[in-house]
Enzyme design. Sequence first.
Site, PDB file in Angstrom:
ATOM      1  N   ASP A 119       0.858  -1.170   0.000  1.00  0.00           N
ATOM      2  CA  ASP A 119       0.000   0.000   0.000  1.00  0.00           C
ATOM      3  C   ASP A 119       0.909   1.238   0.000  1.00  0.00           C
ATOM      4  O   ASP A 119       2.092   1.152   0.347  1.00  0.00           O
ATOM      5  CB  ASP A 119      -0.906  -0.027   1.234  1.00  0.00           C
ATOM      6  CG  ASP A 119      -1.834   1.175   1.287  1.00  0.00           C
ATOM      7  OD1 ASP A 119      -2.443   1.499   0.253  1.00  0.00           O
ATOM      8  OD2 ASP A 119      -1.930   1.786   2.372  1.00  0.00           O
ATOM      9  N   ASP A 121      -0.016   5.303   0.761  1.00  0.00           N
ATOM     10  CA  ASP A 121      -0.171   6.324   1.797  1.00  0.00           C
ATOM     11  C   ASP A 121      -0.305   5.667   3.168  1.00  0.00           C
ATOM     12  O   ASP A 121      -1.171   4.819   3.396  1.00  0.00           O
ATOM     13  CB  ASP A 121      -1.392   7.188   1.506  1.00  0.00           C
ATOM     14  CG  ASP A 121      -1.300   7.882   0.148  1.00  0.00           C
ATOM     15  OD1 ASP A 121      -0.174   8.159  -0.298  1.00  0.00           O
ATOM     16  OD2 ASP A 121      -2.361   8.128  -0.467  1.00  0.00           O
TER      17      ASP A 121
END
Length: 402
Positions: A242, A244
Amino acid sequence: MTRPTQALFLVGGRGTRLGALSANTPKPMQEIAPGVRFLDLLLENAARMGFADLVLLAGHLGDQVEAAYHGRRVGEAAIRVVRESQPMGTGGALAQAAEALDERFVLLNGDSFFDINLRALTAAPLPEGGGRLALRMVEDTARYGSVRLNDAKISAFVEKNPDLTGPGLINGGIYYLDRAMVGRIEAPSSIESDVFPELVREGRLEGLPFEGYFLDIGLPETLAQAQRETAALRVRPAAFLDRDGVLNEDHGYTHRVDDLAWMPGAREAIRLLNDRGYRVIVVTNQAGVARGFYDEDAIGIFHAGMQVQLAEAGAFVDAFYHCPYHADGKVLAYTVEDHPDRKPNPGMILRALKDWHVDKDKSFLIGDKPSDMEAARRAGLPGHLYTGGNLQALVSDIIGPE
């Protein structure tokens, strides 16, 4: 320092030691599997590391190289062929291509595969007008000749000699070079025997040892070995990450490069994965597009900025996948109820598994939200929840010792 994006491949040799095998087919174009050439492996590997300008320096049977590769693309990378007008040696071939050269570039032998992180080779600045060689430790240097290293500087090249046996460093056939050194090349010549010794005397040639699979296909038996082994090297485990909150600080719809702040150990974690041979694939929800805060071009600019900063750390991301859709969007084109790419749906992961040669059994995902863990579960991957701290430490725990 800008990130080098040009890689040149020496594919002009006659391959005389292969005998009839190379009489009608250039050595780098020998098949290692049905429909897969040895050169394909080299080009794919450079492209995944962000080298977008792939230049083939062709000579012997150059018409075949040009017909097979000129104008083709490998992922985001474009391939072009520069053919020498007559046999000019490795130095002459490079000198003839001088007008096509970037300020800094990587040069690779087209008949050997050294499975290393090229971004680690290009991370540090070069000696002005000089270069840096990827070196490899072998158990017996008799067949190859050896390289002597004094700290980071190469102090001598020792010719191959059956009487000089034992372990040592050898030239891995991958060079990071400053375009300024090309001006000293006279054609025809050998860059290895005519140019590099001059740079050694001037203290302008560095060496960087690497570990990794190494094979040259100069002999019938090593070509046969390549046909047994190297096609499998296209298949790599993948780390799905992932973005952010895992790689960079999440400021809320982060999309400007000026706002890029790396999480602790994030670049080092990616470098570790690169060095260990993993594909690094980012999968990120980007609902800011659907909400009208920024467009998809801004995402591409942000990811390009990440790659530049990663290159400074000797690291790279193989591919970025983003989902711009959201059920509550303000931009109609991106307002979609439960889009298959939006995590917790696994669409981005499934597309990446299809797009790349991935060893799924050894792959995993790291995210910071339950939706990441659910996406991993639906894709059939183990998910690891990042809750802060040093990301490199988490990655080290996941992949274990080498």
